[in-house]
Design a protein around this motif. Structure first.
Motif, PDB file in Angstrom:
ATOM      1  N   HIS A 141      14.955  33.437  49.763  1.00  0.00           N
ATOM      2  CA  HIS A 141      16.388  33.133  49.697  1.00  0.00           C
ATOM      3  C   HIS A 141      16.678  32.010  48.710  1.00  0.00           C
ATOM      4  O   HIS A 141      17.838  31.804  48.322  1.00  0.00           O
ATOM      5  CB  HIS A 141      16.916  32.723  51.079  1.00  0.00           C
ATOM      6  CG  HIS A 141      17.064  33.884  52.014  1.00  0.00           C
ATOM      7  ND1 HIS A 141      18.043  34.835  51.878  1.00  0.00           N
ATOM      8  CD2 HIS A 141      16.332  34.247  53.096  1.00  0.00           C
ATOM      9  CE1 HIS A 141      17.928  35.739  52.834  1.00  0.00           C
ATOM     10  NE2 HIS A 141      16.900  35.419  53.601  1.00  0.00           N
ATOM     11  N   GLY A 142      15.651  31.267  48.301  1.00  0.00           N
ATOM     12  CA  GLY A 142      15.877  30.137  47.409  1.00  0.00           C
ATOM     13  C   GLY A 142      14.812  30.036  46.330  1.00  0.00           C
ATOM     14  O   GLY A 142      14.996  30.497  45.207  1.00  0.00           O
ATOM     15  N   LEU A 143      13.695  29.427  46.687  1.00  0.00           N
ATOM     16  CA  LEU A 143      12.631  29.162  45.721  1.00  0.00           C
ATOM     17  C   LEU A 143      12.244  30.405  44.930  1.00  0.00           C
ATOM     18  O   LEU A 143      12.076  30.343  43.711  1.00  0.00           O
ATOM     19  CB  LEU A 143      11.404  28.605  46.458  1.00  0.00           C
ATOM     20  CG  LEU A 143      10.148  28.364  45.620  1.00  0.00           C
ATOM     21  CD1 LEU A 143      10.377  27.238  44.618  1.00  0.00           C
ATOM     22  CD2 LEU A 143       8.962  28.038  46.529  1.00  0.00           C
ATOM     23  N   ASN A 144      12.128  31.551  45.603  1.00  0.00           N
ATOM     24  CA  ASN A 144      11.635  32.760  44.956  1.00  0.00           C
ATOM     25  C   ASN A 144      12.665  33.887  44.949  1.00  0.00           C
ATOM     26  O   ASN A 144      12.289  35.068  44.924  1.00  0.00           O
ATOM     27  CB  ASN A 144      10.349  33.237  45.654  1.00  0.00           C
ATOM     28  CG  ASN A 144       9.198  32.276  45.457  1.00  0.00           C
ATOM     29  OD1 ASN A 144       9.242  31.427  44.573  1.00  0.00           O
ATOM     30  ND2 ASN A 144       8.174  32.387  46.281  1.00  0.00           N
ATOM     31  N   LYS A 145      13.923  33.535  44.916  1.00  0.00           N
ATOM     32  CA  LYS A 145      14.954  34.560  44.950  1.00  0.00           C
ATOM     33  C   LYS A 145      14.996  35.389  43.674  1.00  0.00           C
ATOM     34  O   LYS A 145      15.579  36.481  43.656  1.00  0.00           O
ATOM     35  CB  LYS A 145      16.326  33.921  45.221  1.00  0.00           C
ATOM     36  CG  LYS A 145      16.872  33.083  44.083  1.00  0.00           C
ATOM     37  CD  LYS A 145      18.182  32.385  44.458  1.00  0.00           C
ATOM     38  CE  LYS A 145      19.258  33.369  44.845  1.00  0.00           C
ATOM     39  NZ  LYS A 145      20.529  32.693  45.198  1.00  0.00           N
ATOM     40  N   ASP A 146      14.386  34.897  42.602  1.00  0.00           N
ATOM     41  CA  ASP A 146      14.377  35.622  41.334  1.00  0.00           C
ATOM     42  C   ASP A 146      13.255  36.651  41.248  1.00  0.00           C
ATOM     43  O   ASP A 146      13.147  37.379  40.262  1.00  0.00           O
ATOM     44  CB  ASP A 146      14.241  34.646  40.169  1.00  0.00           C
ATOM     45  CG  ASP A 146      12.952  33.843  40.227  1.00  0.00           C
ATOM     46  OD1 ASP A 146      12.586  33.387  41.336  1.00  0.00           O
ATOM     47  OD2 ASP A 146      12.318  33.661  39.170  1.00  0.00           O
ATOM     48  N   LEU A 147      12.395  36.735  42.269  1.00  0.00           N
ATOM     49  CA  LEU A 147      11.233  37.609  42.215  1.00  0.00           C
ATOM     50  C   LEU A 147      11.462  38.904  42.983  1.00  0.00           C
ATOM     51  O   LEU A 147      12.091  38.921  44.034  1.00  0.00           O
ATOM     52  CB  LEU A 147      10.000  36.892  42.783  1.00  0.00           C
ATOM     53  CG  LEU A 147       9.578  35.613  42.067  1.00  0.00           C
ATOM     54  CD1 LEU A 147       8.385  34.972  42.774  1.00  0.00           C
ATOM     55  CD2 LEU A 147       9.247  35.890  40.605  1.00  0.00           C
ATOM     56  N   GLY A 148      10.883  39.987  42.439  1.00  0.00           N
ATOM     57  CA  GLY A 148      10.941  41.275  43.119  1.00  0.00           C
ATOM     58  C   GLY A 148       9.667  41.518  43.915  1.00  0.00           C
ATOM     59  O   GLY A 148       9.012  40.571  44.375  1.00  0.00           O
ATOM     60  N   ASP A 176       5.212  40.197  40.447  1.00  0.00           N
ATOM     61  CA  ASP A 176       6.106  39.285  41.164  1.00  0.00           C
ATOM     62  C   ASP A 176       5.494  38.816  42.482  1.00  0.00           C
ATOM     63  O   ASP A 176       5.712  37.676  42.921  1.00  0.00           O
ATOM     64  CB  ASP A 176       7.457  39.958  41.420  1.00  0.00           C
ATOM     65  CG  ASP A 176       8.351  39.967  40.183  1.00  0.00           C
ATOM     66  OD1 ASP A 176       7.927  39.384  39.164  1.00  0.00           O
ATOM     67  OD2 ASP A 176       9.446  40.551  40.232  1.00  0.00           O
ATOM     68  N   ARG A 177       4.745  39.683  43.139  1.00  0.00           N
ATOM     69  CA  ARG A 177       4.054  39.272  44.367  1.00  0.00           C
ATOM     70  C   ARG A 177       3.054  38.154  44.065  1.00  0.00           C
ATOM     71  O   ARG A 177       2.922  37.196  44.829  1.00  0.00           O
ATOM     72  CB  ARG A 177       3.318  40.462  44.984  1.00  0.00           C
ATOM     73  CG  ARG A 177       4.220  41.488  45.646  1.00  0.00           C
ATOM     74  CD  ARG A 177       3.389  42.642  46.200  1.00  0.00           C
ATOM     75  NE  ARG A 177       4.208  43.679  46.787  1.00  0.00           N
ATOM     76  CZ  ARG A 177       4.650  43.687  48.042  1.00  0.00           C
ATOM     77  NH1 ARG A 177       4.341  42.675  48.838  1.00  0.00           N
ATOM     78  NH2 ARG A 177       5.381  44.682  48.504  1.00  0.00           N
ATOM     79  N   ILE A 178       2.351  38.287  42.950  1.00  0.00           N
ATOM     80  CA  ILE A 178       1.378  37.265  42.559  1.00  0.00           C
ATOM     81  C   ILE A 178       2.072  35.935  42.289  1.00  0.00           C
ATOM     82  O   ILE A 178       1.629  34.870  42.737  1.00  0.00           O
ATOM     83  CB  ILE A 178       0.583  37.742  41.327  1.00  0.00           C
ATOM     84  CG1 ILE A 178      -0.339  38.910  41.720  1.00  0.00           C
ATOM     85  CG2 ILE A 178      -0.227  36.597  40.708  1.00  0.00           C
ATOM     86  CD1 ILE A 178      -0.963  39.606  40.544  1.00  0.00           C
ATOM     87  N   GLU A 179       3.197  35.990  41.560  1.00  0.00           N
ATOM     88  CA  GLU A 179       3.939  34.766  41.256  1.00  0.00           C
ATOM     89  C   GLU A 179       4.523  34.160  42.527  1.00  0.00           C
ATOM     90  O   GLU A 179       4.562  32.932  42.688  1.00  0.00           O
ATOM     91  CB  GLU A 179       5.045  35.058  40.241  1.00  0.00           C
ATOM     92  CG  GLU A 179       5.964  33.887  39.921  1.00  0.00           C
ATOM     93  CD  GLU A 179       5.253  32.685  39.309  1.00  0.00           C
ATOM     94  OE1 GLU A 179       5.874  31.609  39.239  1.00  0.00           O
ATOM     95  OE2 GLU A 179       4.077  32.824  38.898  1.00  0.00           O
ATOM     96  N   ASN A 180       4.938  35.001  43.451  1.00  0.00           N
ATOM     97  CA  ASN A 180       5.464  34.544  44.737  1.00  0.00           C
ATOM     98  C   ASN A 180       4.418  33.694  45.459  1.00  0.00           C
ATOM     99  O   ASN A 180       4.712  32.584  45.935  1.00  0.00           O
ATOM    100  CB  ASN A 180       5.851  35.760  45.581  1.00  0.00           C
ATOM    101  CG  ASN A 180       6.445  35.373  46.926  1.00  0.00           C
ATOM    102  OD1 ASN A 180       7.375  34.588  47.004  1.00  0.00           O
ATOM    103  ND2 ASN A 180       5.901  35.942  47.995  1.00  0.00           N
ATOM    104  N   GLY A 210       7.744  33.970  54.635  1.00  0.00           N
ATOM    105  CA  GLY A 210       7.879  34.843  53.470  1.00  0.00           C
ATOM    106  C   GLY A 210       9.301  35.215  53.155  1.00  0.00           C
ATOM    107  O   GLY A 210       9.728  35.189  51.993  1.00  0.00           O
ATOM    108  N   ASP A 211      10.068  35.576  54.161  1.00  0.00           N
ATOM    109  CA  ASP A 211      11.467  35.957  53.919  1.00  0.00           C
ATOM    110  C   ASP A 211      12.308  34.754  53.532  1.00  0.00           C
ATOM    111  O   ASP A 211      13.170  34.827  52.643  1.00  0.00           O
ATOM    112  CB  ASP A 211      12.056  36.610  55.172  1.00  0.00           C
ATOM    113  CG  ASP A 211      11.591  38.057  55.332  1.00  0.00           C
ATOM    114  OD1 ASP A 211      10.999  38.589  54.370  1.00  0.00           O
ATOM    115  OD2 ASP A 211      11.826  38.641  56.398  1.00  0.00           O
ATOM    116  N   ASN A 212      12.077  33.630  54.184  1.00  0.00           N
ATOM    117  CA  ASN A 212      12.915  32.448  53.948  1.00  0.00           C
ATOM    118  C   ASN A 212      12.812  31.931  52.520  1.00  0.00           C
ATOM    119  O   ASN A 212      13.814  31.546  51.908  1.00  0.00           O
ATOM    120  CB  ASN A 212      12.552  31.344  54.944  1.00  0.00           C
ATOM    121  CG  ASN A 212      12.927  31.720  56.375  1.00  0.00           C
ATOM    122  OD1 ASN A 212      13.614  32.713  56.600  1.00  0.00           O
ATOM    123  ND2 ASN A 212      12.482  30.929  57.342  1.00  0.00           N
ATOM    124  N   VAL A 213      11.587  31.875  51.953  1.00  0.00           N
ATOM    125  CA  VAL A 213      11.447  31.317  50.604  1.00  0.00           C
ATOM    126  C   VAL A 213      12.079  32.230  49.557  1.00  0.00           C
ATOM    127  O   VAL A 213      12.429  31.781  48.458  1.00  0.00           O
ATOM    128  CB  VAL A 213       9.973  31.045  50.234  1.00  0.00           C
ATOM    129  CG1 VAL A 213       9.360  30.032  51.174  1.00  0.00           C
ATOM    130  CG2 VAL A 213       9.161  32.325  50.206  1.00  0.00           C
TER     131      VAL A 213
END
Length: 638
Positions: free
Chosen positions: A505-512, A517-521, A500-503
């Motif tokens: 940093h890149g793929l989902n860095k634009d999400l809060g 945003d949790r759903i989109e994550n 969860g934390d790693n993604v």
């Protein structure tokens, strides 16, 4: 004194003749709407009373109720005929949709009395969804109000082509023509601004009966029809529907015996006859109609509105949810759309969440993107919005998990109108109207590849799976997932761990971390995990993933059995006591908002594939048990 005698046979003959005449009458469905206390229920009560659709015992009860709760002395309060709920009688408002049937010599009617209060706008949408005509009531003393505009906008949005502007309570303004003319002019300006090309204004008094069923001498300046005369003579949309290309959604497949296979449904538009070439969608397979079967025998032709069973000349795949259409003028098939959405739930829209979308007999999973805008029905201004709250109207894109058969709502209510259903509660949360398919839905196609998912799996000598670890922050998800991957690696298995934390940093860095945003994550991670399993990998994911709906969304992306939900069950107090990253402390002091378990909910799995109780089992033991499960050695203590 003489008594006339009529044989029972003649009486029965008269009854049969009356019933046959009654069945031949056309049916008009209409709604009454407007603001609170504009007199909608009173008007319907007057229509029922004047059309003699009230039994003697109902009339006696109505007179008694009028004396008990009314404010008009000994006069009948017609609204009590319709306001059946005790809460409505106490408050003097309509809070549900009341349907009533009545008939005149010329036509049958089903009228829906819809709520006037803004809080119950969703009920008004329900009543309007099947209506041919809307009677918009206006209190002559108040003029055009906010709810007048709201209900007019909704009626037009839902596709009601016939609008009557009933200026009610004319008796309370002395039947003043100047007041009536000013209201009609005011409404005409608003109607034009929202696209209502024409409407029929009528001055009435529902309480006194002026211009309801007959012309009134109190309005000599009005030369138009009474309300009931207009309702009896308005042209119905059925004739228009019959002129459209043939459409029938398949409701069920009839197989009473081995020799018969028919497709039953109600014809939404057009006409059909044996020998006509048809196309079954979404598959696109073609055939010809062999028979049109009904309970009363085969038909030579069938038209819009009839319920029939079609048999086809060829054995082609066709099931519930498919649409049978005329071959040379078929509807569209797509999986991405722009739509207008009327939100009807107390909880706001969560963009990206998977809802059931029901369109005709088709049911698919749909995700609604963040709205492009919300409509202010008073000013028609397009307002920026991130979500939709109760009674809000907005325009958004939506995506379905598989292609559906559709037509723009402006062309077809049946193939353009849909509802959204919450997957967990089965509550209807929204109604919507499709505008068009997005261009990318037409131009982007799935590319076939020669090296398949099965080939990748065979090369690696393993069955691809997604091991989905879920639980509170600090529960031990990442620790256990890491141990599981180490064991799989030692066994020569091909795997990858998405943390969860790693993604983020890149793929989902634009999400809060708000709900949307949790759903989109989770949606993005699910799509990545699916691609990795297509490559034959065993994918491990360690995410809080707090919502059941999104975990089920990912499960639905994968073949049956390939999604293994692992609930790392750790009590909140234990997880908070660990607080390795110091997040709970920050959440308690308000430094972190929307923190799961503190200020945001966690929906624990109800039936996880594997449950790990971290208060009774070490991470090492849990990892060993999970690997045994994956390798096919089932442990009973799950």
């Amino acid at each position: 004194m003489t008594t006339s005698f009529r044989p029972d046979a003649l009486i029965a003959q008269d009854i049969d003749a009356y019933l046959a005449q009654h069945q031949r009458k056309t049916l008009l469905r209409f709604i009454t709407c407007g603001s609170v206390d504009d007199g909608k229920s009173t008007l319907i009560g007057r229509l029922l009373y004047d059309s003699r659709m009230i039994f003697d015992d109902q009339l006696a009860a109505l007179e008694a109720d009028s004396k008990r709760v009314g404010t008009q002395g000994q006069e009948i309060d017609f609204a009590l005929l319709v306001d059946g709920l005790a809460a409505e009688r106490e408050q003097g408002i309509t809070i549900d949709v009341a349907y009533r049937f009545f008939a005149t010599e010329k036509r049958k009617f089903i009228v829906a009395d819809t709520p006037g209060h803004e809080q119950y706008t969703r009920n008004m949408v329900t009543g309007a969804s099947t209506a041919d005509l809307a009677v918009i009531l206006i209190d002559a003393r108040k003029g055009v109000l906010t709810q007048t505009r709201r209900h007019s906008y909704l009626a037009h949005l839902i596709g009601i082509r016939h609008v009557v502007l009933a200026v009610n309570k004319m008796d309370l303004v002395g039947y003043d023509q100047a007041i009536y003319d000013a209201i009609v002019a005011d409404y005409a300006a608003f109607a034009k601004s929202i696209g209502i090309a024409a409407f029929t204004p009528i001055p009435i008094s529902g309480f006194k009966g002026d211009n309801v069923t007959a012309p009134s001498s109190n309005t000599p300046w009005y030369a138009g029809p009474s309300l009931i005369e207009h309702l009896e003579t308005i042209e119905l949309d059925a004739d228009t529907d019959r002129a459209k290309p043939f459409r029938m959604a398949v409701q069920w497949v009839s197989r009473p015996n081995i020799d018969f296979r028919g497709f039953a449904g109600t014809i939404a538009a057009g006409t059909i006859a044996p020998g006509n070439a048809v196309r079954v969608l979404p598959s696109g397979k073609t055939s010809t109609v062999a028979r049109i079967v009904t309970f009363d025998g085969d038909l030579d032709i069938a038209v819009a509105g009839q319920s029939v069973t079609l048999t086809l000349a060829d054995e082609i795949d066709c099931s519930r949810g498919d649409v049978i259409a005329i071959a040379d003028a078929s509807p569209q098939v797509a999986d991405q759309f722009e739509a207008t959405i009327v939100w009807m739930a107390d909880d706001a829209l969560l963009p990206g969440r998977g809802y059931w979308l029901k369109l005709g007999t088709q049911t698919v999973t749909a995700q609604v993107h963040a709205p492009k805008y919300q409509v202010n029905v008073n000013t028609l201004e397009q307002v920026a919005a991130k979500t939709l709250d109760l009674n809000a109207i907005g325009v958004a894109n939506l995506v379905t998990d598989k292609p559906i058969v559709f037509e723009p709502y402006a062309d077809s209510r049946e193939l353009g109108g849909f509802i959204l259903i919450d997957k967990l509660t089965n509550a209807t949360v929204a109604a919507g109207m499709l505008h068009f398919a997005l261009r990318r839905a037409r131009d982007v196609h799935w590319q076939s590849v020669d090296v398949t998912r099965a080939a990748h799996a065979q090369q690696k000598g393993q069955e691809p799976k997604v091991l989905w670890f879920t639980g509170l922050s600090g529960s031990g998800k990442s620790t256990i997932a890491n141990l599981v991957e180490k064991k799989l690696f030692a066994l020569g298995r091909h795997s990858y761990l998405l943390d969860g934390d790693n993604v983020r940093h890149g793929l989902n860095k634009d999400l809060g971390f708000n709900d949307a945003d949790r759903i989109e994550n989770i949606r993005r991670v699910g799509e990545v995990a699916k691609l990795m399993t297509d490559a034959g990998l065993i994918v491990l994911t360690a995410f809080i993933s707090p919502f059941r709906a999104e975990r089920e969304l990912v499960r639905a992306m994968l073949p049956a059995g390939d999604f293994v939900e692992i609930f790392v069950d750790t009590p909140l107090a234990v997880a908070e006591a660990r607080d390795v990253k110091g997040l709970y402390k920050k959440a308690r002091t308000g430094e972190i908002a929307n923190f799961t378990g503190i200020s945001s909910p966690y929906e624990a799995p109800e039936r996880p594939d594997i449950r790990v109780d971290t208060t009774a089992e070490t991470p090492e033991a849990a990892a060993e048990r999970i690997v045994e499960h994956i390798m096919g050695v089932w442990s009973p203590d799950l």
